[in-house]
Write a protein that holds these residues in place. Structure first.
Motif, PDB file in Angstrom:
ATOM      1  N   CYS A 258      -1.037 -10.646  -0.570  1.00  0.00           N
ATOM      2  CA  CYS A 258       0.092 -10.840   0.210  1.00  0.00           C
ATOM      3  C   CYS A 258       1.388 -10.149  -0.476  1.00  0.00           C
ATOM      4  CB  CYS A 258       0.395 -12.007   0.993  1.00  0.00           C
ATOM      5  SG  CYS A 258      -1.143 -12.581   1.888  1.00  0.00           S
ATOM      6  N   PRO A 259       2.306  -9.573   0.082  1.00  0.00           N
ATOM      7  CA  PRO A 259       3.756  -9.268  -0.623  1.00  0.00           C
ATOM      8  C   PRO A 259       4.492 -10.572  -0.685  1.00  0.00           C
ATOM      9  CG  PRO A 259       3.876  -8.545   1.691  1.00  0.00           C
ATOM     10  CD  PRO A 259       2.460  -9.016   1.410  1.00  0.00           C
ATOM     11  N   GLN A 260       5.253 -10.422  -1.654  1.00  0.00           N
ATOM     12  CA  GLN A 260       6.257 -11.560  -1.921  1.00  0.00           C
ATOM     13  C   GLN A 260       7.772 -11.114  -1.503  1.00  0.00           C
ATOM     14  OE1 GLN A 260       4.810 -14.637  -2.901  1.00  0.00           O
ATOM     15  NE2 GLN A 260       3.080 -13.476  -2.910  1.00  0.00           N
ATOM     16  N   ARG A 261       8.496 -12.085  -1.470  1.00  0.00           N
ATOM     17  CA  ARG A 261      10.227 -11.923  -1.206  1.00  0.00           C
ATOM     18  C   ARG A 261      10.484 -10.817  -2.183  1.00  0.00           C
ATOM     19  NH1 ARG A 261      12.709 -12.723   2.981  1.00  0.00           N
ATOM     20  NH2 ARG A 261      14.634 -13.642   1.759  1.00  0.00           N
ATOM     21  N   PRO A 262      11.716  -9.892  -1.897  1.00  0.00           N
ATOM     22  CA  PRO A 262      12.177  -8.864  -2.561  1.00  0.00           C
ATOM     23  C   PRO A 262      12.162  -9.103  -3.936  1.00  0.00           C
ATOM     24  CG  PRO A 262      13.054  -8.633  -0.198  1.00  0.00           C
ATOM     25  CD  PRO A 262      12.379 -10.046  -0.615  1.00  0.00           C
ATOM     26  N   ALA A 263      13.040 -10.258  -4.470  1.00  0.00           N
ATOM     27  CA  ALA A 263      13.462 -10.493  -5.675  1.00  0.00           C
ATOM     28  C   ALA A 263      12.076 -10.624  -6.516  1.00  0.00           C
ATOM     29  CB  ALA A 263      14.418 -11.754  -5.527  1.00  0.00           C
ATOM     30  N   ALA A 264      11.287 -11.567  -5.943  1.00  0.00           N
ATOM     31  CA  ALA A 264       9.843 -11.841  -6.696  1.00  0.00           C
ATOM     32  C   ALA A 264       8.847 -10.449  -6.851  1.00  0.00           C
ATOM     33  CB  ALA A 264       9.058 -12.628  -5.732  1.00  0.00           C
ATOM     34  N   MET A 265       9.066  -9.796  -5.858  1.00  0.00           N
ATOM     35  CA  MET A 265       8.468  -8.481  -6.013  1.00  0.00           C
ATOM     36  C   MET A 265       8.856  -7.628  -6.906  1.00  0.00           C
ATOM     37  SD  MET A 265       5.611  -8.219  -3.962  1.00  0.00           S
ATOM     38  CE  MET A 265       5.296  -6.423  -4.192  1.00  0.00           C
ATOM     39  N   ALA A 266      10.294  -7.521  -7.260  1.00  0.00           N
ATOM     40  CA  ALA A 266      10.807  -6.616  -8.212  1.00  0.00           C
ATOM     41  C   ALA A 266      10.504  -7.311  -9.695  1.00  0.00           C
ATOM     42  CB  ALA A 266      12.389  -6.859  -7.910  1.00  0.00           C
ATOM     43  N   GLN A 267      10.512  -8.429  -9.740  1.00  0.00           N
ATOM     44  CA  GLN A 267       9.957  -9.053 -10.947  1.00  0.00           C
ATOM     45  C   GLN A 267       8.569  -8.656 -11.224  1.00  0.00           C
ATOM     46  OE1 GLN A 267      11.705 -13.180 -11.724  1.00  0.00           O
ATOM     47  NE2 GLN A 267      12.081 -12.839  -9.625  1.00  0.00           N
ATOM     48  N   LEU A 268       7.605  -8.859 -10.132  1.00  0.00           N
ATOM     49  CA  LEU A 268       6.145  -8.672 -10.390  1.00  0.00           C
ATOM     50  C   LEU A 268       5.919  -7.072 -10.959  1.00  0.00           C
ATOM     51  CD1 LEU A 268       4.935 -10.837  -7.607  1.00  0.00           C
ATOM     52  CD2 LEU A 268       4.904 -11.370  -9.997  1.00  0.00           C
TER      53      LEU A 268
ATOM     54  N   ARG B  11       1.005  -4.460 -13.530  1.00  0.00           N
ATOM     55  CA  ARG B  11       0.503  -3.382 -12.869  1.00  0.00           C
ATOM     56  C   ARG B  11      -0.115  -3.913 -11.516  1.00  0.00           C
ATOM     57  NH1 ARG B  11      -4.881   0.021 -14.314  1.00  0.00           N
ATOM     58  NH2 ARG B  11      -4.720   1.895 -12.719  1.00  0.00           N
ATOM     59  N   VAL B  12       0.560  -3.926 -10.431  1.00  0.00           N
ATOM     60  CA  VAL B  12       0.464  -4.531  -9.108  1.00  0.00           C
ATOM     61  C   VAL B  12      -0.725  -3.946  -8.409  1.00  0.00           C
ATOM     62  CG1 VAL B  12       1.283  -5.488  -7.010  1.00  0.00           C
ATOM     63  CG2 VAL B  12       2.616  -5.770  -9.320  1.00  0.00           C
ATOM     64  N   HIS B  13      -1.581  -4.284  -7.943  1.00  0.00           N
ATOM     65  CA  HIS B  13      -2.835  -3.719  -7.050  1.00  0.00           C
ATOM     66  C   HIS B  13      -2.462  -4.360  -5.631  1.00  0.00           C
ATOM     67  CE1 HIS B  13      -4.516  -1.964 -10.447  1.00  0.00           C
ATOM     68  NE2 HIS B  13      -4.331  -2.959 -11.104  1.00  0.00           N
ATOM     69  N   ARG B  14      -2.069  -3.345  -4.895  1.00  0.00           N
ATOM     70  CA  ARG B  14      -1.930  -3.923  -3.209  1.00  0.00           C
ATOM     71  C   ARG B  14      -3.062  -4.038  -2.469  1.00  0.00           C
ATOM     72  NH1 ARG B  14       3.692  -4.142  -2.066  1.00  0.00           N
ATOM     73  NH2 ARG B  14       3.077  -4.845  -0.179  1.00  0.00           N
ATOM     74  N   TRP B  15      -3.643  -4.965  -2.645  1.00  0.00           N
ATOM     75  CA  TRP B  15      -4.838  -5.059  -1.543  1.00  0.00           C
ATOM     76  C   TRP B  15      -4.593  -5.086  -0.003  1.00  0.00           C
ATOM     77  CZ3 TRP B  15      -5.901  -9.141   2.029  1.00  0.00           C
ATOM     78  CH2 TRP B  15      -7.342  -9.122   2.078  1.00  0.00           C
ATOM     79  N   ASP B  16      -3.206  -5.964   0.037  1.00  0.00           N
ATOM     80  CA  ASP B  16      -2.756  -5.735   1.452  1.00  0.00           C
ATOM     81  C   ASP B  16      -2.508  -4.487   2.062  1.00  0.00           C
ATOM     82  OD1 ASP B  16      -0.617  -5.894  -0.407  1.00  0.00           O
ATOM     83  OD2 ASP B  16       0.742  -5.773   1.326  1.00  0.00           O
ATOM     84  N   LEU B  17      -2.460  -3.450   1.189  1.00  0.00           N
ATOM     85  CA  LEU B  17      -2.163  -1.943   1.896  1.00  0.00           C
ATOM     86  C   LEU B  17      -3.374  -1.195   1.891  1.00  0.00           C
ATOM     87  CD1 LEU B  17       1.125  -1.270   0.042  1.00  0.00           C
ATOM     88  CD2 LEU B  17       1.046  -2.398   2.329  1.00  0.00           C
TER      89      LEU B  17
ATOM     90  N   ARG C  41      12.227 -19.727   1.193  1.00  0.00           N
ATOM     91  CA  ARG C  41      11.412 -18.690   0.964  1.00  0.00           C
ATOM     92  C   ARG C  41      11.301 -18.008  -0.100  1.00  0.00           C
ATOM     93  NH1 ARG C  41       8.508 -17.826   5.804  1.00  0.00           N
ATOM     94  NH2 ARG C  41       7.932 -19.793   6.542  1.00  0.00           N
ATOM     95  N   ASP C  42      12.650 -17.648  -0.865  1.00  0.00           N
ATOM     96  CA  ASP C  42      12.947 -17.246  -2.134  1.00  0.00           C
ATOM     97  C   ASP C  42      12.360 -17.961  -3.133  1.00  0.00           C
ATOM     98  OD1 ASP C  42      13.890 -14.717  -1.109  1.00  0.00           O
ATOM     99  OD2 ASP C  42      16.053 -15.493  -1.507  1.00  0.00           O
ATOM    100  N   ALA C  43      12.691 -19.300  -3.154  1.00  0.00           N
ATOM    101  CA  ALA C  43      11.986 -20.306  -4.163  1.00  0.00           C
ATOM    102  C   ALA C  43      10.502 -20.227  -4.298  1.00  0.00           C
ATOM    103  CB  ALA C  43      12.691 -21.663  -3.811  1.00  0.00           C
ATOM    104  N   MET C  44      10.018 -20.279  -2.966  1.00  0.00           N
ATOM    105  CA  MET C  44       8.495 -20.300  -2.927  1.00  0.00           C
ATOM    106  C   MET C  44       7.878 -19.025  -3.801  1.00  0.00           C
ATOM    107  SD  MET C  44       8.102 -21.435   1.071  1.00  0.00           S
ATOM    108  CE  MET C  44       6.415 -21.359   1.253  1.00  0.00           C
ATOM    109  N   ALA C  45       8.547 -18.002  -3.321  1.00  0.00           N
ATOM    110  CA  ALA C  45       7.942 -16.666  -4.039  1.00  0.00           C
ATOM    111  C   ALA C  45       8.209 -16.877  -5.510  1.00  0.00           C
ATOM    112  CB  ALA C  45       8.753 -15.446  -3.638  1.00  0.00           C
ATOM    113  N   GLN C  46       9.227 -17.501  -6.016  1.00  0.00           N
ATOM    114  CA  GLN C  46       9.467 -17.444  -7.364  1.00  0.00           C
ATOM    115  C   GLN C  46       8.524 -18.471  -8.121  1.00  0.00           C
ATOM    116  OE1 GLN C  46      11.859 -15.758  -8.997  1.00  0.00           O
ATOM    117  NE2 GLN C  46      11.393 -16.376 -10.869  1.00  0.00           N
TER     118      GLN C  46
END
Length: 320
Positions: free
Chosen positions: A10-20, A25-31, A288-293
């Motif tokens: 599942c994708p994360q919040r934008p700031a978390a996604m940028a860090q990940l 090397r992120v493999h997007r199962w959701d897509l 939600r940002d803190a949860m993703a962090q």
């Protein structure tokens, strides 16, 4: 330096996604259009997985990730995960309970106060002109001095108890074991309901708590009682709840979660003695940002060889 492989359910919040994206090397199962084939191709390289509690994580999926060491979950709940297989294989689990504690506790109190003071009906009273035509809104019920029963004294349950005490309520709690807290421990859930004016459910979901708030518990709460559920819909026997609310055997329900989401039973949503939210307790930008962090930070801890920040004890899920 080669980036570690990370499976993303599942994708994360934008700031978390940028860090990940920067660290792995992120493999997007959701897509992926063919999710099984995608797991078969990329799963063997992944030591970690990022997800939330709404995506399934089955034994078949876990079998396709033989090197998996950590499932980092950005929500508090994880009832869709095969916890027994994870425990058996020694796969660690982290969740985000500390990050969402305050907002969920606040929402429990919000539902309680809104129900006791008739907030939704009072708002309609003003907007419709009934105030001018019919006079003052009917008297409602105070919470100060009333009895609050908290079902589940984890991190969020304790925060709800503290808020109730600050409002002048008499607080008691049920838990699978006595937590040695400052509030009165009641080991029998029916007794707690009988001795409460408001009962708040805040236990984990899953088969272990399915129907925990049973018809007997609901009837013990009684025709003046208020049930607040900020846990999971599965925790409450919803058929019994609808029957009790319809017949007047239960006074009111304040609900953030339902047996069927996002399409709750219309028999429930049509009742006037309900105050309803759309599974929104943790839904603020900050939380939600803190949860993703927490996902970012727990993954970083794993790959740095440090202690995980928010581990979930899976010992109870070990077979036998």
């Amino acid at each position: 330096m080669t980036k570690p492989d990370l499976m993303m359910l599942c994708p994360q919040r934008p700031a978390a996604m940028a860090q990940l994206d920067a660290a792995y090397r992120v493999h997007r199962w959701d897509l992926a259009p063919d999710k099984e084939a995608f797991l078969a191709q990329h799963g063997p390289a992944c030591r970690a997985l990022a997800t939330n509690g709404h995506a399934p994580l089955t034994r078949q999926m876990l079998d396709l990730m033989p090197r998996l060491e950590l499932v980092a979950c950005s929500s508090a709940g994880f009832e869709g995960f095969d916890l027994a297989t994870m425990a058996q294989r020694g796969i660690a689990l982290t969740n985000s309970s500390p990050a969402l504690c305050d907002d969920v506790a606040d929402t429990a109190i919000l539902l309680m106060l809104a129900a006791r003071r008739g907030l939704v009906a009072a708002d309609a009273w003003v907007r419709s002109g009934d105030w001018a035509r019919k006079g003052p809104f009917p008297l409602q019920t105070s919470v100060a001095g009333s009895r609050l029963g908290v079902v589940g004294l984890g991190t969020i349950g304790q925060a709800i108890a503290e808020r109730g005490a600050a409002l002048g309520m008499q607080v008691s709690y049920w838990n699978r074991r006595d937590k040695g807290a400052q509030w009165r421990f009641v080991p029998d859930l029916v007794q707690l309901a009988r001795e409460s004016d408001t009962l708040v459910a805040i236990v984990a979901g899953g088969e272990g708590t399915r129907g925990l708030i049973s018809a007997e518990v609901i009837d013990a709460l009684g025709p003046q009682g208020l049930l607040v559920n900020v846990a999971r819909g599965s925790v409450v026997d919803e058929e019994a709840l609808i029957d009790a609310l319809s017949s007047g055997r239960l006074g009111h329900a304040g609900l953030d979660v339902y047996a069927s989401e996002p399409d709750p039973d219309p028999r429930l949503t049509s009742l006037p003695n309900t105050t309803l939210l759309p599974h929104h307790a943790s839904a603020t930008v900050q939380t939600r940002d803190a949860m993703a962090q927490t996902v970012v930070d727990n993954l970083a801890a794993l790959f740095a060889g440090r202690e995980l920040l928010t581990p979930v004890d899976l010992g109870a899920y070990l077979p036998g």
